[in-house]
Write a protein that holds these residues in place. Structure first.
Motif, PDB file in Angstrom:
ATOM      1  N   THR A 275      14.366  37.640   7.516  1.00 27.35           N
ATOM      2  CA  THR A 275      14.788  37.305   6.154  1.00 27.35           C
ATOM      3  C   THR A 275      14.576  35.829   5.853  1.00 27.35           C
ATOM      4  OG1 THR A 275      16.500  39.010   6.353  1.00 27.35           O
ATOM      5  CG2 THR A 275      16.674  37.479   4.499  1.00 27.35           C
ATOM      6  N   ASN A 276      14.983  34.983   6.777  1.00 28.53           N
ATOM      7  CA  ASN A 276      14.876  33.541   6.545  1.00 28.53           C
ATOM      8  C   ASN A 276      13.429  33.069   6.451  1.00 28.53           C
ATOM      9  OD1 ASN A 276      17.636  33.336   6.492  1.00 28.53           O
ATOM     10  ND2 ASN A 276      17.839  32.529   8.568  1.00 28.53           N
ATOM     11  N   VAL A 277      12.561  33.643   7.275  1.00 31.55           N
ATOM     12  CA  VAL A 277      11.140  33.287   7.214  1.00 31.55           C
ATOM     13  C   VAL A 277      10.572  33.678   5.842  1.00 31.55           C
ATOM     14  CG1 VAL A 277       8.837  33.761   8.156  1.00 31.55           C
ATOM     15  CG2 VAL A 277      10.776  33.395   9.704  1.00 31.55           C
ATOM     16  N   LEU A 278      10.945  34.859   5.351  1.00 31.43           N
ATOM     17  CA  LEU A 278      10.454  35.312   4.047  1.00 31.43           C
ATOM     18  C   LEU A 278      11.028  34.464   2.910  1.00 31.43           C
ATOM     19  CD1 LEU A 278      10.667  39.150   4.689  1.00 31.43           C
ATOM     20  CD2 LEU A 278       8.571  37.803   4.429  1.00 31.43           C
ATOM     21  N   ILE A 279      12.284  34.056   3.030  1.00 30.92           N
ATOM     22  CA  ILE A 279      12.872  33.164   2.014  1.00 30.92           C
ATOM     23  C   ILE A 279      12.088  31.857   1.943  1.00 30.92           C
ATOM     24  CG2 ILE A 279      14.893  31.740   1.461  1.00 30.92           C
ATOM     25  CD1 ILE A 279      16.647  34.029   2.530  1.00 30.92           C
ATOM     26  N   ASP A 280      11.712  31.327   3.110  1.00 30.61           N
ATOM     27  CA  ASP A 280      10.935  30.084   3.136  1.00 30.61           C
ATOM     28  C   ASP A 280       9.560  30.249   2.489  1.00 30.61           C
ATOM     29  OD1 ASP A 280      12.875  28.535   4.342  1.00 30.61           O
ATOM     30  OD2 ASP A 280      12.138  28.878   6.373  1.00 30.61           O
ATOM     31  N   VAL A 281       8.966  31.428   2.665  1.00 30.90           N
ATOM     32  CA  VAL A 281       7.624  31.665   2.114  1.00 30.90           C
ATOM     33  C   VAL A 281       7.645  31.652   0.593  1.00 30.90           C
ATOM     34  CG1 VAL A 281       5.804  33.407   1.855  1.00 30.90           C
ATOM     35  CG2 VAL A 281       6.741  32.907   4.123  1.00 30.90           C
ATOM     36  N   VAL A 282       8.587  32.361  -0.009  1.00 33.82           N
ATOM     37  CA  VAL A 282       8.581  32.494  -1.472  1.00 33.82           C
ATOM     38  C   VAL A 282       9.481  31.471  -2.162  1.00 33.82           C
ATOM     39  CG1 VAL A 282       8.030  34.939  -1.297  1.00 33.82           C
ATOM     40  CG2 VAL A 282      10.406  34.248  -1.530  1.00 33.82           C
ATOM     41  N   GLY A 283      10.500  30.986  -1.469  1.00 31.98           N
ATOM     42  CA  GLY A 283      11.392  29.984  -2.041  1.00 31.98           C
ATOM     43  C   GLY A 283      12.574  30.591  -2.792  1.00 31.98           C
ATOM     44  N   MET A 284      13.710  29.927  -2.698  1.00 33.42           N
ATOM     45  CA  MET A 284      14.924  30.434  -3.354  1.00 33.42           C
ATOM     46  C   MET A 284      14.787  30.470  -4.869  1.00 33.42           C
ATOM     47  SD  MET A 284      18.352  29.193  -1.391  1.00 33.42           S
ATOM     48  CE  MET A 284      18.592  29.506   0.376  1.00 33.42           C
ATOM     49  N   ASP A 285      14.099  29.476  -5.437  1.00 28.68           N
ATOM     50  CA  ASP A 285      13.940  29.453  -6.898  1.00 28.68           C
ATOM     51  C   ASP A 285      13.190  30.682  -7.383  1.00 28.68           C
ATOM     52  OD1 ASP A 285      15.311  27.090  -7.080  1.00 28.68           O
ATOM     53  OD2 ASP A 285      13.519  25.822  -7.221  1.00 28.68           O
ATOM     54  N   PHE A 286      12.103  31.033  -6.679  1.00 26.29           N
ATOM     55  CA  PHE A 286      11.350  32.221  -7.071  1.00 26.29           C
ATOM     56  C   PHE A 286      12.229  33.460  -6.965  1.00 26.29           C
ATOM     57  CE2 PHE A 286       8.874  36.001  -6.191  1.00 26.29           C
ATOM     58  CZ  PHE A 286       7.857  35.940  -7.136  1.00 26.29           C
ATOM     59  N   LEU A 287      12.987  33.560  -5.884  1.00 26.11           N
ATOM     60  CA  LEU A 287      13.840  34.730  -5.668  1.00 26.11           C
ATOM     61  C   LEU A 287      14.870  34.862  -6.781  1.00 26.11           C
ATOM     62  CD1 LEU A 287      14.312  34.347  -1.812  1.00 26.11           C
ATOM     63  CD2 LEU A 287      13.155  36.239  -2.944  1.00 26.11           C
ATOM     64  N   ASN A 288      15.587  33.794  -7.071  1.00 22.07           N
ATOM     65  CA  ASN A 288      16.623  33.873  -8.101  1.00 22.07           C
ATOM     66  C   ASN A 288      16.032  34.102  -9.489  1.00 22.07           C
ATOM     67  OD1 ASN A 288      19.076  33.585  -6.581  1.00 22.07           O
ATOM     68  ND2 ASN A 288      18.531  31.443  -6.217  1.00 22.07           N
ATOM     69  N   ASP A 289      14.861  33.529  -9.761  1.00 16.39           N
ATOM     70  CA  ASP A 289      14.181  33.796 -11.033  1.00 16.39           C
ATOM     71  C   ASP A 289      13.794  35.268 -11.134  1.00 16.39           C
ATOM     72  OD1 ASP A 289      14.419  31.173 -11.829  1.00 16.39           O
ATOM     73  OD2 ASP A 289      12.357  30.614 -11.330  1.00 16.39           O
ATOM     74  N   TYR A 290      13.302  35.819 -10.032  1.00 11.59           N
ATOM     75  CA  TYR A 290      12.914  37.233 -10.028  1.00 11.59           C
ATOM     76  C   TYR A 290      14.127  38.122 -10.253  1.00 11.59           C
ATOM     77  CZ  TYR A 290      11.024  41.715  -8.528  1.00 11.59           C
ATOM     78  OH  TYR A 290      10.647  43.035  -8.481  1.00 11.59           O
ATOM     79  N   PHE A 291      15.240  37.779  -9.622  1.00 10.29           N
ATOM     80  CA  PHE A 291      16.460  38.581  -9.811  1.00 10.29           C
ATOM     81  C   PHE A 291      16.821  38.654 -11.291  1.00 10.29           C
ATOM     82  CE2 PHE A 291      18.095  37.038  -5.379  1.00 10.29           C
ATOM     83  CZ  PHE A 291      17.092  37.763  -4.758  1.00 10.29           C
TER      84      PHE A 291
END
Length: 261
Positions: free
Chosen positions: A106-122
Motif C-alpha cells: 500500500t505504501n509503495v503504491l501511495i508513493d507512486v501516485v501521491g496522496m494529492d492524486f488519491l484524495n482528488d480521485y476520491f
C-alpha cells in the motif's frame, strides 16, 4: 431483519455503522449511522485500488511494470517485507494490498501516485468523507491526529459503483471485483455463513475499530453490506458482532428468495 439488527446494536457497547443495499435499484434495505465519518483502517485500500488503476490507465503504465522497493519501505505484517523484496509489479502490489491487506504494498503504491492524486480521485468519484492523511503504520502522524477516514455512506456508494462496473475501463472493472473476491481474511462477514458464498470484500481493523464491507453474490440475489464497528475494546468480540449481523442479513435474504419461488 430490522428488529434483529437493532437488538444486536442495542446490546453491544460498541458503536455500529451499517448498511445493506440493493446494488441494482440502489435502495438501502437497512442503514444505521450512515453519515458520520470514522477511522477507515484498511478499508481505505479499496478506493486506493481504484485510484491506482485510474492512474495507470491515465499515464499508460503497464500493470506488469516493476516498481522498486527499498528496505525503508518494509513494514511489519507484510508478505513483501517477509520476503525482503526489492521490486514487485504494480499488479502484485495491488493484489497483496487487498487480499492480505499488505501495508508495504500500500505504501509503495501511495508513493507512486501521491496522496494529492488519491484524495482528488476520491472526491471525483463521489466520496465525501473518505480522506487519506497518512501512510499505513505511520504511528507518528497518527499520534499527531492525522488519521484516514471514511463513512458508511461513502463505502455504500463506492461498492455500488464497483458492482455496476462504471468507474474504470472495462478490463479494470472486472479486475477490481476479481481481486476483492480473492480476499484471504474471513473473520467478519463470512464468519458464520455455512454456504459457500462468493464475497468480494475488504476488511479493516485497528485496536479500536473493526470493519468489513463488500458485495455478496447470491444464486438469485446480490446485495451490498458494510459493517463498521468503532469504540472497540475487544477486536475478536467486534468481529463476532460483524459475523452475527452478517448472518442475520444473509438469512433474511435467503428467506426472501424462498418466498419468491
Amino acid at each position: 431483519m430490522e428488529n434483529q439488527i437493532q437488538d444486536l446494536i442495542q446490546k453491544t457497547p460498541y458503536k455500529v455503522h451499517l448498511f445493506v443495499k440493493d446494488p441494482k435499484t440502489e435502495q438501502f434495505l437497512f442503514s444505521h449511522q450512515l453519515e458520520e465519518s470514522f477511522s477507515s483502517a484498511s478499508i481505505i485500500k479499496v478506493p486506493i485500488l481504484l485510484a491506482v488503476l485510474a492512474y495507470t490507465g491515465k499515464h499508460n503504465i503497464s500493470l506488469h511494470s516493476a516498481l522498486t522497493i527499498t528496505p525503508t519501505d518494509w513494514v511489519d505484517f507484510s508478505v513483501i517485507s517477509e520476503q525482503c523484496l526489492t521490486q514487485s509489479t504494480v499488479y502484485e502490489l495491488l493484489v497483496w494490498m487487498i487480499i492480505t491487506s499488505d501495508n508495504t504494498a500500500t505504501n509503495v503504491l501511495i508513493d507512486v501516485v501521491g496522496m494529492d492524486f488519491l484524495n482528488d480521485y476520491f472526491r471525483q468519484i463521489g466520496l465525501q468523507e473518505t480522506l487519506l492523511q497518512r501512510k499505513m503504520m505511520d504511528v507518528e502522524r497518527l499520534a499527531m491526529g492525522n488519521d484516514n477516514f471514511t463513512s458508511a455512506r461513502d463505502m455504500a456508494h463506492l461498492f455500488t459503483r464497483i458492482y455496476q462496473k462504471d468507474l474504470l475501463a472495462s478490463p479494470y472493472n472486472e479486475l477490481v471485483i476479481d481481486i476483492l473476491s480473492r480476499q484471504r481474511v474471513y473473520e467478519g462477514l463470512k464468519r458464520y455463513l455455512v454456504d459457500d458464498v462468493k464475497l468480494a470484500h475488504k476488511t479493516g481493523g485497528l485496536d479500536t475499530v473493526d470493519h468489513d464491507v463488500g458485495i455478496v453474490y447470491g444464486s438469485s440475489f446480490d446485495y451490498l453490506i458494510g459493517i463498521f464497528i468503532t469504540n472497540v475494546t475487544d477486536n475478536d468480540l467486534a468481529r463476532q458482532l460483524i459475523g452475527r449481523l452478517s448472518k442475520v442479513v444473509y438469512d433474511h435474504m435467503m428467506e426472501q428468495k424462498e418466498e419468491q419461488q
